[in-house]
Design a protein around this motif. Structure first.
Motif, PDB file in Angstrom:
ATOM      1  N   ALA A   1       2.909   9.064 -26.771  1.00  0.00           N
ATOM      2  CA  ALA A   1       1.786   9.937 -27.120  1.00  0.00           C
ATOM      3  C   ALA A   1       1.538   9.971 -28.622  1.00  0.00           C
ATOM      4  O   ALA A   1       0.390  10.130 -29.060  1.00  0.00           O
ATOM      5  CB  ALA A   1       2.036  11.348 -26.597  1.00  0.00           C
ATOM      6  N   TYR A   2       2.574   9.832 -29.406  1.00  0.00           N
ATOM      7  CA  TYR A   2       2.410   9.856 -30.867  1.00  0.00           C
ATOM      8  C   TYR A   2       1.411   8.799 -31.309  1.00  0.00           C
ATOM      9  O   TYR A   2       0.506   9.070 -32.118  1.00  0.00           O
ATOM     10  CB  TYR A   2       3.765   9.633 -31.534  1.00  0.00           C
ATOM     11  N   TYR A   3       1.549   7.603 -30.778  1.00  0.00           N
ATOM     12  CA  TYR A   3       0.694   6.489 -31.202  1.00  0.00           C
ATOM     13  C   TYR A   3      -0.713   6.616 -30.631  1.00  0.00           C
ATOM     14  O   TYR A   3      -1.695   6.238 -31.290  1.00  0.00           O
ATOM     15  CB  TYR A   3       1.335   5.163 -30.805  1.00  0.00           C
ATOM     16  N   PHE A   4      -0.837   7.178 -29.429  1.00  0.00           N
ATOM     17  CA  PHE A   4      -2.165   7.419 -28.870  1.00  0.00           C
ATOM     18  C   PHE A   4      -2.897   8.478 -29.698  1.00  0.00           C
ATOM     19  O   PHE A   4      -4.087   8.342 -29.998  1.00  0.00           O
ATOM     20  CB  PHE A   4      -2.054   7.877 -27.414  1.00  0.00           C
ATOM     21  N   ILE A   5      -2.189   9.536 -30.064  1.00  0.00           N
ATOM     22  CA  ILE A   5      -2.786  10.603 -30.864  1.00  0.00           C
ATOM     23  C   ILE A   5      -3.244  10.078 -32.225  1.00  0.00           C
ATOM     24  O   ILE A   5      -4.300  10.468 -32.734  1.00  0.00           O
ATOM     25  CB  ILE A   5      -1.784  11.761 -31.031  1.00  0.00           C
ATOM     26  N   LYS A   6      -2.457   9.190 -32.809  1.00  0.00           N
ATOM     27  CA  LYS A   6      -2.823   8.639 -34.118  1.00  0.00           C
ATOM     28  C   LYS A   6      -4.195   7.979 -34.074  1.00  0.00           C
ATOM     29  O   LYS A   6      -4.988   8.111 -35.021  1.00  0.00           O
ATOM     30  CB  LYS A   6      -1.750   7.634 -34.567  1.00  0.00           C
ATOM     31  N   GLN A   7      -4.503   7.263 -32.995  1.00  0.00           N
ATOM     32  CA  GLN A   7      -5.814   6.640 -32.875  1.00  0.00           C
ATOM     33  C   GLN A   7      -6.883   7.682 -32.557  1.00  0.00           C
ATOM     34  O   GLN A   7      -7.989   7.645 -33.116  1.00  0.00           O
ATOM     35  CB  GLN A   7      -5.783   5.568 -31.776  1.00  0.00           C
ATOM     36  N   SER A   8      -6.565   8.620 -31.674  1.00  0.00           N
ATOM     37  CA  SER A   8      -7.559   9.602 -31.231  1.00  0.00           C
ATOM     38  C   SER A   8      -7.965  10.557 -32.341  1.00  0.00           C
ATOM     39  O   SER A   8      -9.068  11.114 -32.305  1.00  0.00           O
ATOM     40  CB  SER A   8      -7.009  10.400 -30.038  1.00  0.00           C
TER      41      SER A   8
ATOM     42  N   CYS B   1       2.708  14.539 -39.292  1.00  0.00           N
ATOM     43  CA  CYS B   1       1.389  15.171 -39.227  1.00  0.00           C
ATOM     44  C   CYS B   1       0.377  14.399 -40.063  1.00  0.00           C
ATOM     45  O   CYS B   1      -0.775  14.208 -39.647  1.00  0.00           O
ATOM     46  CB  CYS B   1       1.482  16.619 -39.710  1.00  0.00           C
ATOM     47  N   VAL B   2       0.786  13.960 -41.225  1.00  0.00           N
ATOM     48  CA  VAL B   2      -0.113  13.181 -42.082  1.00  0.00           C
ATOM     49  C   VAL B   2      -0.451  11.852 -41.411  1.00  0.00           C
ATOM     50  O   VAL B   2      -1.617  11.423 -41.366  1.00  0.00           O
ATOM     51  CB  VAL B   2       0.526  12.949 -43.463  1.00  0.00           C
TER      52      VAL B   2
END
Length: 776
Positions: free
Chosen positions: A650-657, A365-366
């Protein structure tokens, strides 16, 4: 207070209810038909049975179905423990942090109490039951299924097909089978057991809250409220003193007054207060708090230590309305927060495993810039360690009470259970600055609405729970349900003007109309399926069941997570993943490797779209909590990290978004896509931006920008033709050189699989993460 943990190896005895007439601890040693195995505290009975070879690995294949065969058992735990010689110098308590569920407790063969709630602690004073030296603890746990058979069930009560067994008992809804984890109606002493030696004079409790935060001539003032409860002889009233101390860096405060009674309050304005902020908006400052009871000479009689963040939190919402006519905004320290984060579901199907899984889940989450977690109402209540980590990392917590998806009893017995539960939970977590709001339940307003009843008929969410919040944590916001439905919308049979929404729809193509036009001011649930990596699949699916993925494949259906097989409630989800792949790529995958990759791609693009479109709509939309971060069982789900902590695309896409400062492209309109700088910080940010056509390497847009704190800025527009497909690499560079990257896949389905795989190769180089092989 001195604490002695009662844990580790113990004995476990069990039999099917009714097969043996065991009523006392002595019976389990003299009656036949009882099975005895070694066990562990804390633990779950399934784990002990697996270790004893009596149950196969319930995380593999279809084995979890075999756990349904032991749902009718009674269980007896035995554990020796030792008591100090001077125990009568103390008030001696035995506290069970969590027992699943209906239990009778014995010490040395004598009953000391009962409990029937898995979700809260149970404490018994045991001075009169123990002896110095060796003692024997026995805990009998009844079958949860048998226990509810004779409980009253009312005509208005509803539940999913296998959930009725759980409506009249206080276990989390997920245990009976739901769409996010397997059915596992477990039992056990699932949390720590403590023998607590409490001093006769002690500080029993301290409640802290921030009433207001304001600026006065450039000085930050934080008005804090404290209430203490001290166990002390009345002969010291008017003689002893109470002192409250707080320190955070160079900010300190002290309040001191005479002890007049064992309960009282203390208030002060902390000058130059170091405020606690959610991630992205500032530092999560925490004060070290000490409460001292002082004698006439200033000597410390007893003390109490905790941490506390000074912050004001409000929920500014309307009952109805979209656009300018509605709102749903969390404010911290008077600042509207763009909430970005995840729904929090069970960390593990067997909750005794939760502590070892917690740190990694919070790290995720962090790392992905979450500033809010919604603790879903179908789960257990999270641990003190969870809230400590959220405090430390600036993560707001939206806390559902543990009621989900079903309509529960409203009789006196159940209402009293809920009152006790709410009080116990509120008093345990109320000092945590991360705790933003309580919510009465998950989707129960929807259940009432479905059956043409008004949600306001639900006394639990409209009367019982808000009353407990008012009594024990009066300064915290409360929301009756998520999603919350106002009666006036229910009477019109039109929920489109609900300000806070669960945006699920039909799970169609993620840019379908239902996702584009919902108008929610706060999206508290939205998600999209993504298959785990092949390496993970091989850990829980038998080799001969890995492919094909169909609704006829029992192991896929079981892990999808249907407890009844191909004709069950959740069996459709295997086919759903195929349809979502087909929606984006125009055809289905014909092998496992492509299926896993393209399913993850569909999920990643969907999550990116959901988050960025919500952020672009700020301040009309002030939050998005997607479903979900972490799986609690090996399965096919919306989670972006599988049970084995393997991250999906999706984890890595979310990190940028979710980067507090980022650049994003809006959806095409009027022959172009706007270029946005999204600033969810308290800083004025200056810098440069750049948009690169990844297929040609050409810089198609570039410029300078200055964006105000907590605002979005449309800096330019990119010419777009609806007939084209393209990949754009986006970048922002702040004045100090800090770089923020993002990307955008432009075009309408269908995308060729090879085209998308090349796109992942480009992204792998751009971000330095191997996205090409993410699903292998």
């Amino acid at each position: 207070m001195k604490i002695q943990k009662i844990q580790g190896a113990c004995d476990l005895y069990f039999y099917e209810t009714g097969a043996v007439a065991a009523k006392t601890p002595a019976d389990i040693h003299k009656l036949s038909g009882i099975t005895h195995i070694p066990a562990t505290i804390p633990g779950n009975v399934e784990k002990d049975m697996m270790n004893a070879g009596l149950l196969p690995d319930i995380y593999f294949g279809s084995n979890v179905l075999k756990a349904q065969e032991i749902e009718l058992n009674e269980w007896w735990y035995e554990k020796e423990f030792f008591v100090d010689e001077d125990y009568n110098d103390y008030d001696l308590f035995l506290e069970f942090k969590g027992v699943d569920t209906v239990a009778t407790y014995f010490i040395n063969g004598v009953e000391i109490g009962k409990s029937e709630n898995m979700l809260i602690e149970h404490k018994f004073q045991v001075n009169d039951y123990v002896k110095a030296g060796k003692n024997l603890l026995t805990v009998k746990i009844d079958s949860s299924i048998y226990y509810t058979v004779d409980k009253e069930h009312y005509p208005f009560m509803t539940g999913f097909p296998m959930d009725f067994e759980g409506l009249a008992i206080r276990k989390p809804a997920h245990m009976y089978g739901c769409d996010i984890i397997c059915r596992l109606v477990s039992a056990g002493i699932w949390k720590d057991v403590e023998l607590q030696y409490k001093d006769k004079t002690r500080i029993e409790d301290l409640y802290l809250s921030t009433i207001n935060v304001r600026e006065d001539k450039g000085v930050t003032l934080g008005w804090i409220w404290a209430q203490y409860h001290i166990i002390v002889s009345p002969k010291y009233f008017g003689k002893y003193y109470v002192q409250l101390l707080g320190k955070c860096g160079d900010s300190e405060f002290e309040i001191k007054h005479k002890l007049r009674f064992n309960y009282s309050t203390m208030r002060t304005d902390v000058r130059n207060a170091k405020l606690w902020w959610p991630a992205g908006y500032g530092d999560p400052n925490l004060y070290d708090i000490t409460l001292n009871l002082l004698d006439e000479n200033g000597n410390v009689v007893c003390d109490y230590h905790t941490k506390f963040g000074i912050r004001k939190c409000e929920l500014d919402r309307t009952e109805t309305g979209v656009g300018k006519n509605g709102k749903f905004t969390v404010k911290v320290n008077n600042v509207p927060i763009m909430c970005k984060g995840t729904n929090w579901v069970p960390l593990d199907a067997m909750h005794s495993n939760d502590p070892e899984r917690l740190p990694k889940a919070i790290e995720e989450c962090v790392d992905t810039h979450c500033n809010m977690i919604r603790c879903w109402g179908g789960n257990v209540y999270e641990s003190d360690e969870f809230f400590d980590l959220c405090d430390q990392n600036g993560i707001l917590v939206w806390q559902d009470f543990a009621l989900a998806c079903n309509i529960y009893p409203l009789g006196d017995r159940f209402v009293n259970l809920m009152k006790d539960e709410a009080k116990a939970f509120i008093c345990r977590v109320r000092n945590h600055c991360s705790l933003a709001l309580y919510c009465g339940n998950n989707e129960i307003d929807w259940a009432w609405y479905q059956f043409h009843m008004l949600p306001s008929m639900d006394d639990l969410s409209r009367k019982i729970l808000p009353e407990q919040v008012k009594l024990y944590d009066p300064f915290r916001p409360y929301l009756p349900s998520s999603a919350y439905f106002a009666d006036e919308l229910c009477l019109k049979r039109d929920l489109s003007e609900t300000p806070e929404q669960h945006v699920w729809g039909s799970r169609d193509y993620f840019k379908a109309q239902e996702y584009r036009t919902h108008g929610a001011h706060f999206i508290s649930e939205v998600g999209y399926h993504g298959c785990p990596a092949v390496s993970s699949l091989k850990k829980f699916i038998s080799p001969d069941s890995l492919w094909p993925a169909t609704s006829e494949n029992e192991e896929w259906v079981v892990h999808a997570t249907d407890p009844e097989g191909k004709d069950g409630w959740w069996a459709y989800r295997v086919e759903l993943m195929h349809k979502q792949i087909e929606a984006l790529f125009g055809k289905r995958a014909d092998n496992l490797e492509d299926f896993a990759l393209l399913s993850q791609a569909s999920q990643a693009e969907a999550c990116k779209y959901f988050i960025e479109t919500a952020r672009i709509r700020k301040p009309e939309c002030q939050g998005i909590l997607w479903w979900n971060m972490q799986d609690g069982w090996p399965q096919f789900s919306d989670a972006v990290v599988d049970y084995y902590f393997t991250k999906k695309l999706a984890y890595y896409f979310i990190k940028q978004s979710q980067d507090p400062l980022t650049i994003a492209l809006g959806e095409p309109a009027g022959w172009g896509s706007k270029i946005y700088i999204l600033n969810d910080t308290m800083r004025t940010v200056k810098g440069t931006y750049e948009v690169v056509n990844a297929l040609t390497g050409d810089v198609v847009k570039a410029g300078e920008f200055k964006v105000n704190p907590n605002e979005n800025l449309a800096v330019d527009s990119l010419a777009i033709s609806h007939g084209h497909k393209n990949v754009y690499l986006l970048k922002v560079v702040e004045e100090d050189g800090t770089v923020h990257k993002n990307h955008y896949l432009y075009g309408y389905p269908a995308f060729e699989m090879d085209y998308y795989k090349n796109y992942l190769k480009i992204l792998s180089e751009y971000y330095g993460v191997d996205m090409e092989n993410i699903a292998k």
